[in-house]
Enzyme design. Structure first.
Site, PDB file in Angstrom:
ATOM      1  N   LYS A  94      58.790  21.060  46.681  1.00 17.63           N
ATOM      2  CA  LYS A  94      59.042  21.941  47.819  1.00 17.63           C
ATOM      3  C   LYS A  94      59.959  23.119  47.432  1.00 17.63           C
ATOM      4  CE  LYS A  94      56.843  19.505  51.013  1.00 17.63           C
ATOM      5  NZ  LYS A  94      56.174  18.461  50.212  1.00 17.63           N
ATOM      6  N   GLN A  95      60.085  24.063  48.359  1.00 16.45           N
ATOM      7  CA  GLN A  95      60.927  25.242  48.116  1.00 16.45           C
ATOM      8  C   GLN A  95      62.349  24.796  47.767  1.00 16.45           C
ATOM      9  OE1 GLN A  95      58.785  24.772  50.593  1.00 16.45           O
ATOM     10  NE2 GLN A  95      57.969  26.679  51.422  1.00 16.45           N
TER      11      GLN A  95
END
Ligand SMILES: Cc1ncc(COP(=O)(O)O)c(C=O)c1O
Length: 371
Positions: free
Chosen positions: A183-184
């Site tokens: 994920k980011q």
């Protein structure tokens, strides 16, 4: 051949190490102040008054479904073009999945399809911001208000995305974010629920912690709860990541723009949908759509041979083996989603991806599609 290019890779630095080390040295490994700090900073970053960190995005989604009071016989409408957790979260509570098809452009729930799927048994909608592209929040919210439904936003892929000028999480709808290493932002494993409702927040805090009551003792349990806690080690890592969130988002945006340029002249694929005035994507993955008739398996195999990882993002949930078996779903239920599932392909994409590696990916992809 040069080195292999992974599909994703976390973006970690010395500040992350320092904050994690601080927790390790403090001896407070769980239920400590690092969690409060992470939640406060997160709430501020997404524009929500409350945030409750949990052990995963799935856990956060499940807790919102439990708080919504879903039960056996209830129907919940959601997207087939998503990761399975966005449907599993309410099945845990006994509710039945109803898949409405997605919009081919946004790959998110089509509000008209959702409306058509509403019955007297519908209790909730789980709307997903797939690949970080914000879902149609206003029309969905309007539907929920009109039919008395609960709206849960699965923003697990969308930290930093904006809908109508506000960050996902700021619109008043309960939203769940996830922090798996692709994920980011990552905490290793982890997730968080952003809410604008104090009562929901109190319920989340109790339910994630074995149903313990506010101010009650360690062995006093007011309700049936879960161990869905995050710990201070992961929360500290999350704080380190949040401190550089804007840099992370900007680097991912730049990497996506670079792919956009590199792939602009390539025949046989469609780039991800561009932003518009109401939708700003947070770049989670870079997924291209191959032209109909392309042999995707050949493309995957050829890129793999050249050391380039790709992934078939995403299979349609209703066609997973357990869904077919349990509910009798089959091909044809959601044609748009099913078509996308056959043609979409995630390319290597992460915060610190090398520009030269992106060039290599684009060249290999172009050559394979031309061949
Ligand atoms: C759309 C979506 N929903 C839910 C989840 C579940 O998050 P987690 O893996 O943290 O449980 C993910 C993460 O992969 C996701 O992409």
């Amino acid at each position: 051949m040069s080195g292999s290019i992974p599909l994703s890779s976390p973006y970690l630095d010395e500040r992350d190490e320092e904050l994690v080390l601080e927790v390790l040295r403090s001896g407070r490994l769980s239920l400590g102040p690092a969690i409060d700090r992470f939640e406060e900073l997160f709430a501020e970053k997404v524009g929500a008054p409350y945030a409750a960190a949990v052990s995963s995005g799935t856990a956060g989604l499940h807790l919102l479904c439990a708080i919504a009071g879903l039960e056996e016989g209830d129907e919940v409408i959601t997207s087939p073009y998503s990761f399975v957790a966005s449907a599993n979260c309410f099945i845990y509570e006994g509710a039945t999945p109803v898949f409405a098809d997605v919009d081919e452009r946004t790959m998110n729930l089509d509000p008209a399809a959702v409306e058509a799927a509403i019955t007297e048994r519908t209790k909730a909608i789980v709307a997903v911001d797939i690949f970080g592209y914000p879902c149609e929040l206003d029309p969905l919210r309007e539907l929920c208000e009109r039919h008395g439904l609960v709206l849960i936003q699965d923003a697990c892929e969308a930290l930093g995305a904006e809908y109508k000028g506000g960050r996902v999480g700021s619109h008043g709808v309960d939203a769940v974010f996830a922090f798996y290493p692709n994920k980011q932002l990552t905490t290793g494993e982890g997730g968080i629920v952003a809410t604008h409702d104090e009562e929901t927040w109190r319920a989340l805090v109790s339910l994630r912690n074995q149903g313990r009551a506010d101010g009650g003792g360690w062995l006093e349990h007011a309700r049936l709860g879960y161990n869905y806690r995050i710990d201070d080690i992961r929360a500290a890592l999350g704080t380190g990541q949040l401190e550089k969130l804007e840099t992370i988002l900007a680097l991912r945006q730049a990497a996506a723009a670079r792919y956009g340029e590199l792939l602009a002249g390539v025949d046989g694929l469609e780039a991800p949908l561009a932003d518009d005035a109401d939708h700003v994507r947070s770049w989670f993955v870079y997924v291209v759509t191959l032209a109909r008739g392309t042999d995707r398996e050949r493309v995957i195999a050829e890129l793999e041979r050249q050391g380039i990882a790709t992934s078939r993002y995403l299979p349609s949930i209703h066609l997973q083996a357990y869904m077919r078996e349990r509910y009798g779903f089959s091909e044809g239920l959601c044609p748009v989603s099913e078509d996308l599932s056959q043609r979409t392909l995630a390319l290597p994409f992460f915060t610190a991806i090398d520009a030269e590696d992106q060039e290599r990916v684009a060249e290999a992809l172009a050559a394979t599609l031309a061949g």
